[in-house]
Scaffold this active site. Structure first.
Site, PDB file in Angstrom:
ATOM      1  N   ARG A 240     -34.959  47.766 -42.845  1.00 33.18           N
ATOM      2  CA  ARG A 240     -35.973  47.840 -43.894  1.00 33.18           C
ATOM      3  C   ARG A 240     -36.137  49.290 -44.287  1.00 33.18           C
ATOM      4  NH1 ARG A 240     -35.749  43.474 -45.136  1.00 33.18           N
ATOM      5  NH2 ARG A 240     -37.294  41.827 -45.241  1.00 33.18           N
ATOM      6  N   GLU A 269     -38.160  51.038 -52.259  1.00 32.91           N
ATOM      7  CA  GLU A 269     -37.154  50.430 -53.120  1.00 32.91           C
ATOM      8  C   GLU A 269     -37.806  49.519 -54.157  1.00 32.91           C
ATOM      9  OE1 GLU A 269     -35.035  48.501 -49.761  1.00 32.91           O
ATOM     10  OE2 GLU A 269     -35.479  46.592 -50.745  1.00 32.91           O
ATOM     11  N   HIS A 287     -29.895  46.483 -51.278  1.00 33.72           N
ATOM     12  CA  HIS A 287     -30.494  45.421 -50.441  1.00 33.72           C
ATOM     13  C   HIS A 287     -29.736  44.094 -50.602  1.00 33.72           C
ATOM     14  CE1 HIS A 287     -34.538  44.223 -48.417  1.00 33.72           C
ATOM     15  NE2 HIS A 287     -33.560  43.452 -47.991  1.00 33.72           N
TER      16      HIS A 287
END
Ligand code: 8YV
Length: 327
Positions: A240, A269, A287
């Site tokens: 993460r 993000e 991601h």
């Protein structure tokens, strides 16, 4: 009988929507706008269930204005977008999508490790820019992967998948650090040895982060940890954003304090720290660690099944908390 009303907060597969529509009155966001907290609260009005992704935060403020809400099913294994204690206190069931993405995400961890160590994207940019005029003996020489030492921080299901790939597929020596040590049987299966975080950072040739995000794991890797790593080492984050201090990492990469990094997740993000965009020795992906069509479909289906199971059988398949049942 009137079907329960649910919100599908982001665009998902049409087949998942069709499946949900058999059971629910569905309001969906197929336009895929990322909803602000106030838009999310508004769209949840009158809904008893929701299917969310990592971009929707379910916290006390959202719950307070939506007391009718019964369940929120996250289409992700990570659930740091949920305030689970607040959901439990409000009687809202939380669920995630474990297992279905484990091997796919572990594959991607390895893809990022290989690309980072062997400088795949950096060399491709060079080629595409027309700089390749002649071969030379040290052109894009990177770090060895097979036979090297892999350090895994976070040894849950995905971490174990990466350990197996490293040990069995690449003959790597695998060391790991985790809140709790694995059972001797699991350690033997993964061929992984438990070490302190400090030993891991000092000895690993490649460090892979697979730890869930929480206040306790915030900046697991910052300037002090980067300083412990070998100057030839690589760092990969598929966990993460926020696990790594991205500003400190950009500095370490620019100064060649470590050799390279591979990042699939970022603090804040989809914004990426501008200094990371300036350094060549980092592989950046948006991601996508779980992004195969098969796995994303399985994640969407499991999130949908959590909603269906809760309203038809009174329990979710992969719950994160316990609340009084719906039926
Ligand atoms: C998701 C992820 O695709 O499952 C997770 O925790 O990080 C990814 O697989 C992403 O969070 C969107 O929900």
């Amino acid at each position: 009988m009137k079907k329960p009303a649910i919100l599908v907060a982001r665009a998902i597969f049409p087949e998942t929507l069709a499946y949900l529509s058999k059971h629910f009155e569905v309001e969906s966001n197929q336009a895929d706008e990322v909803l602000s907290p106030s838009e999310l609260s508004m769209r949840l009005q009158g809904k008893v269930g929701a299917l969310t992704t990592g971009s929707e935060r379910i916290d006390g403020a959202v719950l307070k204005v939506n007391p009718q809400l019964k369940i929120v099913a996250n289409m992700a294994v990570g659930f740091n977008n949920f305030d689970v204690p607040a959901m439990t206190a409000s009687g809202v069931l939380a669920s995630n999508t474990p297992d279905v993405l484990t091997e796919t995400t572990a594959d991607f961890g390895f893809a990022l490790l290989m690309a980072t160590a062997r400088r795949v994207t950096e060399s491709e940019h060079y080629l595409r820019a027309g700089h390749w005029q002649k071969w030379s003996y040290d052109m894009f020489a990177g770090a060895e992967v097979h036979g090297s030492t892999l350090g895994i921080i976070g040894m849950g299901r995905i971490g174990q998948g990466i350990a197996r790939r490293g040990a069995l597929g690449f003959g790597m020596k695998v060391i790991y650090h985790n809140r709790t040590q694995l059972s001797p049987q699991l350690e033997a299966e993964c061929k992984a040895t438990y070490v302190s975080k400090e030993t891991l950072l000092k000895t690993a040739d490649h460090v892979m982060l697979v730890v869930p995000y929480s206040a306790a794991s915030h900046h697991t890797i910052g300037a002090a940890e980067l300083a412990l790593m070998k100057p030839t080492a690589t760092l990969v984050n598929i966990a993460r954003g926020g696990i790594v201090d991205d500003a400190a990492l950009a500095k370490a990469l620019a100064a060649r304090q470590i050799a390279a990094a591979g990042l699939d997740v970022f603090e804040g993000e989809p914004t990426v720290h501008p200094d990371l965009l300036k350094v060549p020795n980092v592989v950046l992906t948006p991601h996508i660690a779980s992004a195969t069509t098969k796995t994303r479909l399985a994640m969407a289906q499991l999130a949908a099944d959590n909603l269906v199971s809760y309203f038809t059988k009174g329990h979710a398949l992969t719950p994160l908390n316990q609340v009084a049942s719906a039926s």
